[in-house]
Scaffold this active site. Structure first.
Site, PDB file in Angstrom:
ATOM      1  CG  HIS A  96      -7.993   0.600 -20.512  1.00 31.41           C
ATOM      2  ND1 HIS A  96      -6.541   0.869 -20.382  1.00 31.41           N
ATOM      3  CD2 HIS A  96      -8.760  -0.365 -20.077  1.00 31.41           C
ATOM      4  CE1 HIS A  96      -6.657  -0.813 -20.379  1.00 31.41           C
ATOM      5  NE2 HIS A  96      -7.050  -1.402 -19.538  1.00 31.41           N
ATOM      6  CG  ASN A 256     -19.213   1.609 -15.872  1.00 35.57           C
ATOM      7  OD1 ASN A 256     -19.551   0.565 -15.933  1.00 35.57           O
ATOM      8  ND2 ASN A 256     -18.456   2.212 -16.736  1.00 35.57           N
ATOM      9  CG  HIS A 333     -12.572  -2.257 -19.580  1.00 38.48           C
ATOM     10  ND1 HIS A 333     -13.039  -0.985 -18.169  1.00 38.48           N
ATOM     11  CD2 HIS A 333     -11.250  -3.096 -19.151  1.00 38.48           C
ATOM     12  CE1 HIS A 333     -11.877  -1.978 -17.392  1.00 38.48           C
ATOM     13  NE2 HIS A 333     -11.327  -1.955 -17.973  1.00 38.48           N
ATOM     14  CD  GLU A 481      -4.230  -5.184   9.159  1.00 37.10           C
ATOM     15  OE1 GLU A 481      -5.132  -5.588   7.911  1.00 37.10           O
ATOM     16  OE2 GLU A 481      -4.159  -6.015  10.003  1.00 37.10           O
ATOM     17  CG  HIS A 544       0.309 -13.992  14.800  1.00 38.28           C
ATOM     18  ND1 HIS A 544      -0.632 -13.811  13.903  1.00 38.28           N
ATOM     19  CD2 HIS A 544      -0.338 -12.438  14.929  1.00 38.28           C
ATOM     20  CE1 HIS A 544      -2.371 -13.507  14.290  1.00 38.28           C
ATOM     21  NE2 HIS A 544      -2.050 -12.912  15.229  1.00 38.28           N
TER      22      HIS A 544
END
Lengths: 734, 734
Positions: A96, A256, A333, A481, A544
């Site tokens: 990259h 960018n 990129h 989380e 759950h």
């Protein structure tokens, strides 16, 4: 006795510390290092590069090299960075180049002018931390480490970019490349790790700095891109950074406007600055990140002056800056420019050098970081000696955090139980462990994602770590989380003696799985306290109730999945988690009460699997019953039933499959002899993976469907997780 | 032919459609339903409840019941909702009373005054959608469904809250309770699903509405709490909602300042309103959510007037409103009030009724929704008949989206290949399938999390779905995997004929795992196009290389994990994914080129595992070689080698373990005969789970460590995934 650089260098963090042969050979107190910390102004503004900053975006095709002045050297250095990236990607034909070409000016200012580090000891405790959250741009960081004379990135390393076992892998990996703080690539993780690094600094500074000696004092710098900004984990972590007021966290947003799919307009039209202000950050915009060095410098100065908020410096850059045909497009990129465009870029940027060439004046300029870094560390070491004299206890504690050495007999604090101890949920037993450990382990801290009273994770001796109470050790993550997980990785990787734990319901590891995987890959000792670990949580229902989660982590490399059955096993699980310095541990804990079973053991948890009861002889039971966690009780009861009927039965706790697999064959054979085909396992989770353990003739009792909302006892019965089911299955086998 | 309500009722969505006995017995055009959609003002403001709205937070202890007027009836209805929640939680001795008590006013206004639905046909296509993102407060929704006379929540259902197989589980579950649109509980998922629902509406409206007939026209309402607001997935989805300008998405933020760990101040101090404005939302603040009915009504009116932005209505409420001792504290969040406090609350709110009692006037008031709802649907049906006459083709297409019926011979469009077809990556072959399917499936749409050009997911016939181009079918999610997943669940659950696909690198399923699990639980047909499915991606390294992911999804209930080996198997995987209407499918696809193997089959993918070549007789090969995806080629080559040496070898493709497990025993025996112990598997992923398939004597070749950054071929070789390794292992067995 002097605090040697080696002993304070966090060398335990490194797989590669044998490479750091120069560690410990610091210059002592070279005169150019003042005894107080150089202020920003004295370090950068006295140099006053006169590069004119343009407020408009610079078009790639119109780059001019200025006259040979100081500013020319900066440009030259920046172009060196660009071309090291271009050339390495070109040689690998993979990588990259776009980000390094666009962010080279930020990188130069940070590593050459602003950051304090010692290239010959990447683990010096008080170094500034840098995180490339946009990890795909790693050639930027490798080029900077190379210029700054880190031993980890030598010329040959640049040339083996992205090759088998090189020091320059396709994304930054802390375990491969000293000087890389955390492992990035999956977007958003780096900035969240950086929040953890900055939090660790603020916490340790609050605990150990004294009115006359500031012994903990560094910044955390980040570069993140549009991709990171879109990720939810970034928002979670940055909301906490604002909440905690992490004034020494300075993040550069590489604005960018290009992501892989093209212009960010197609998917990303929010106002990022306003969002960060809403999150409690200070925000600065550098409109010309391509050549506006003074603006970058001024922004950093301003950011440092804001002490109660983290700062986001939005830097508008051109991706692939310098490439006449590919700059400002997604084509630059993620792939090599190609020989033709490399040539065109060389011409465009007036770069006449061969691939991988570092001009002598640039090399010379950067080489000063070797003595300067050594001096910085020596200065700090001297300060530490003074600190040690005045504050013996604090110094000893801080030293243990820096080296990661555990106190003698620390594990003796862990509670132990007998089968007469009152039944209790392992989440409660876990809380006893947490509160015992925090008394003896100065680096122990953590908390829950808004479930402290359910996960039972509060440290009773301490208050909440907050903006104005950074010395406390209860972390309140809110319902975040993923951010929690990534922040804890950052804390763990800040110093070898920091041992963060974090908590939520086991099923919600799904939210933070990317962070857990990176902790495992990064060799970060994070302890995940995961309660409500099965259908045993009852009425909250299938959203759950974990089913596949145990299997999913058993399959993940370098993470210990522990499911203790009672008090002793819970204590044993913590012992294992703390001793395994190079991998995270997940503790799956029950909501419901469990008895303390005869035969369980703190120490045998380290074996992963062991016999808790057996009435056979010659290692030939009629049947082996295998359980984990809350179902070990069922296995034990079934064993009792079967023995009453004259069977010889062995009951095995398989508390950690990974640890059991690591035992020698003889031990494994002593627990699960190959000759005994009569095996029944029971676990309130997916049977996936158990087939190998019970074998083709055995029976795995588990749950291969989603759970149900109902009282726990009813669910166990309806889904067939009962003593009767185990007895019946065993009888069918023997 | 009239469009019957039944055929347009999305009844395929329901597990429970046999309960909807009254479907199809609508009143026809009752006179009180005007022929145009009732405007907000005519439906609510003509009633002008004169409840005085106080701008200050109402203290729980000072609640007064006003005189018997219309406003009294509203208060009475609101208190009925509160006490149904209180009583159900009390009876279950488990649950979350706090949110229903605080949000009852919002719930009342929505279900009684604002929303358009037909209680006797919860699947009526053009209904307003409601999502309780704060799913723990489900008794609010159950109470509302009960009052509105939905058959799914009768008196006995309220009394069996959270009990085994009741219609009122501990969190809202779309597959258990008609009237519940999506399954919530894990925080943030609901609001993200709602973005999907609202996007589906905007998309279908753009495609099917005509200047003279607005056939698709509904709102999506959400209640989300502080917990949802902290979750990163919420930020991702809401950023997209702003980007797409979802003007008919109206979200109520239950701003009660309390989460499980106490006051939200301990972890959540950002400015939520400012963040939403930055995300492109319209924001309104209702300061008194406890009794400010007119303010709530006015806010909804204002929200509806803003057509180019979604609206967040921040409603400041008191959690557990009415409970004198527990309101405004976390103790009322997640457990029963207890008999004493229930009594105190009854007194405080002047509620003299027995548990579960609905006062007659409240019942009567709400019962009007039965004829009103039937009339709304009948009116829409009449409109649809008109539409059908004028726009035959569009109507037929829309009808198929509503019923979920697939066009005849749709699967014939799938490409097929011979072993002479040029080798290609399965990600490219997938793109051929996507572009074929979109021509015949009107409900097919999707996209990638900023990796369209890597995942190969662009639909070439279509443009990007954007704020001003909502009719297009390429979704651009940005780097927001988690939001993408949850949005696609919402799209899939909007209408049975919508088939969303979404894409990223396979390893980044870690970011969206919670959404995938909920799609599986919710029975949502989402297709996950997951490319770069192994170390075969090469240089990007271990952060990007999946290892445990195949195992982790094979262990997850109700999701199909498919790993096709070539063109035919890729087409077969899509066929399976589309035919499995009640479960999501994950396709793991290669970055690297693969040959089209002799013996692979489109149709046999549905078997999960099948023989691609065999030179044995009597179902007794010397050895069985088993592969998936890119490693099937290695198995096939190894088979050729071994056959040259005289062995009888069967090569099996195990493209989907779940499907194979579902086959009858005879079929399974015909592929993997129990009598053949010589089995070798090869897969570029964790060997976890393979033990059961290869058996104790067999050998599983895989990767039980993290990957490495290097060219793909080198990694395969270094990690031992080679023809030679398979041949060697096979020889050791036969």
């Amino acid at each position: 006795m002097a605090a040697s650089a080696f002993s304070l260098s966090q060398s335990l963090l490194s797989r590669s510390n044998q490479c750091n042969s120069s560690i410990g050979t610091n210059l002592d107190g070279a005169s150019f290092v003042s005894s107080t910390r150089p202020s920003f102004s004295s370090r950068t503004c006295t140099r006053r590069w006169s590069v004119k900053s343009s407020r408009s975006a610079v078009k790639a095709a119109a780059v001019k090299i200025p006259e040979e002045t100081d500013e020319t050297l900066v440009e030259k250095s920046v172009n060196t960075i660009r071309f090291l990236a271009i050339d390495a990607v070109e040689k690998a034909n993979s990588g990259h180049p776009g980000l390094p070409m666009g962010c080279a000016p930020i990188g130069h200012v940070l590593y050459d002018e602003v950051m304090r580090y010692n290239p010959k000891n990447p683990y010096w405790f008080n170094r500034d931390r840098f995180v490339l959250s946009a990890g795909h741009g790693c050639m930027l960081q490798y080029a900077l480490l190379h210029l700054a004379a880190f031993d980890s990135v030598k010329d040959e390393d640049l040339k083996s970019f992205r090759q088998w076992r090189s020091k320059t892998p396709g994304h930054p990996e802390n375990f491969e490349t000293p000087g890389v703080e955390v492992t990035t690539g999956p977007l958003g993780q780096g900035i969240a790790n950086a929040v953890g690094l900055a939090l660790a600094e603020k916490h340790l500074a609050a605990r150990y700095n004294k009115p006359d000696i500031e012994i903990v004092d560094h910044y955390t710098y980040v570069i993140l891109g549009d991709g990171c900004q879109m990720e939810g984990v970034t928002n979670e972590a940055c909301s906490l950074a604002g909440h905690w007021g992490l004034g020494k966290l300075i993040a550069f947003y590489d604005d960018n406007h290009i992501s892989i799919d093209g212009n960010t307009e197609i998917a990303f039209t929010e106002t990022v600055e306003a969002r960060y202000e809403a999150l409690g950050w200070h925000v600065i915009w550098v409109k010309n990140g391509n050549t506006g060095y003074d603006d970058i410098r001024a922004a950093i100065k301003e950011a440092k002056a804001v002490k109660d908020k983290p700062t986001l410096i939005k830097v508008t850059t051109t991706i692939g800056y310098g490439s006449p045909n590919k700059a400002n497009s997604h084509s630059v990129h993620g792939s090599a420019l190609g020989a033709k465009e490399v040539d065109a870029t060389r011409k465009n940027l007036w770069w006449q050098h061969d691939p991988f060439h570092v001009p002598a004046d640039v090399r010379k300029h950067w080489n000063r970081h070797v003595p300067q870094g050594a001096a910085l560390e020596a200065e700090w070491n001297a300060k530490f000696m003074e600190y040690e004299k005045k504050y013996r206890e604090a110094a000893a504690e801080l030293r243990s955090l820096i080296t990661g050495e555990l106190p003698d007999r620390w594990d003796k604090t862990l509670p132990s139980y007998t089968s007469e101890s009152p039944a209790d949920a392992t989440r409660n037993l876990s809380q006893q462990c947490l509160n015992s450990l925090v008394k003896v382990l100065p680096g122990f801290l953590g908390g829950s994602a808004d479930l402290a009273s359910s996960n039972m994770t509060l440290l009773k001796m301490f208050g909440n770590l907050g903006k104005d109470t950074p010395e406390e050790r209860n972390l309140r993550f809110g319902v975040r989380e993923h951010g929690m997980g990534a922040i804890c990785t950052g804390i763990a990787l800040h110093s070898p003696g920091l041992i963060p734990y974090c908590a939520t319901f086991f099923v919600f590891t799904d939210y933070m799985r990317a962070a857990i995987r990176l902790a495992a890959l990064s060799e970060a000792r994070v302890i995940y306290v995961m309660t409500h670990d099965s259908i045993g949580l009852g009425e909250d229902g299938p959203t759950h109730q974990p089913i596949e989660h145990l299997a999913s982590f058993r399959a993940m490399p370098n993470v210990l999945m522990l499911r203790p059955a009672d008090g002793n096993e819970t204590a044993g699980a913590y012992k294992v988690a703390i001793l395994n310095k190079k991998r995270p541990s997940i503790l799956a804990l029950s909501r419901q009460k469990l008895p303390h079973l005869p035969g369980t053991s703190i120490d045998l948890v380290a074996r992963g699997g062991y016999i808790i009861s057996d009435n056979s002889s010659s290692n030939k039971p009629d049947v082996i019953l295998i359980g984990t966690g809350s179902e070990l009780e069922i296995a034990a009861k079934a064993g009792d039933e079967l023995r009453k009927e004259g069977k010889s039965v062995r009951v095995v706790s398989l508390v950690s499959w990974e640890l059991f697999n690591e035992q020698c064959d003889a031990y494994k054979e002593s627990v699960l002899p190959a000759g005994v085909a009569g095996r029944v396992s029971i676990e309130a989770g997916s049977t996936f993976g158990w087939g190998k353990i019970v074998g083709p003739k055995g029976k795995a009792i588990g749950i291969d469907q989603f759970g149900v909302s109902a009282p726990a006892g009813r669910i166990y019965k309806e889904l067939g997780l009962t003593v009767e089911a185990v007895v019946q299955a065993a009888k069918a086998l023997c």
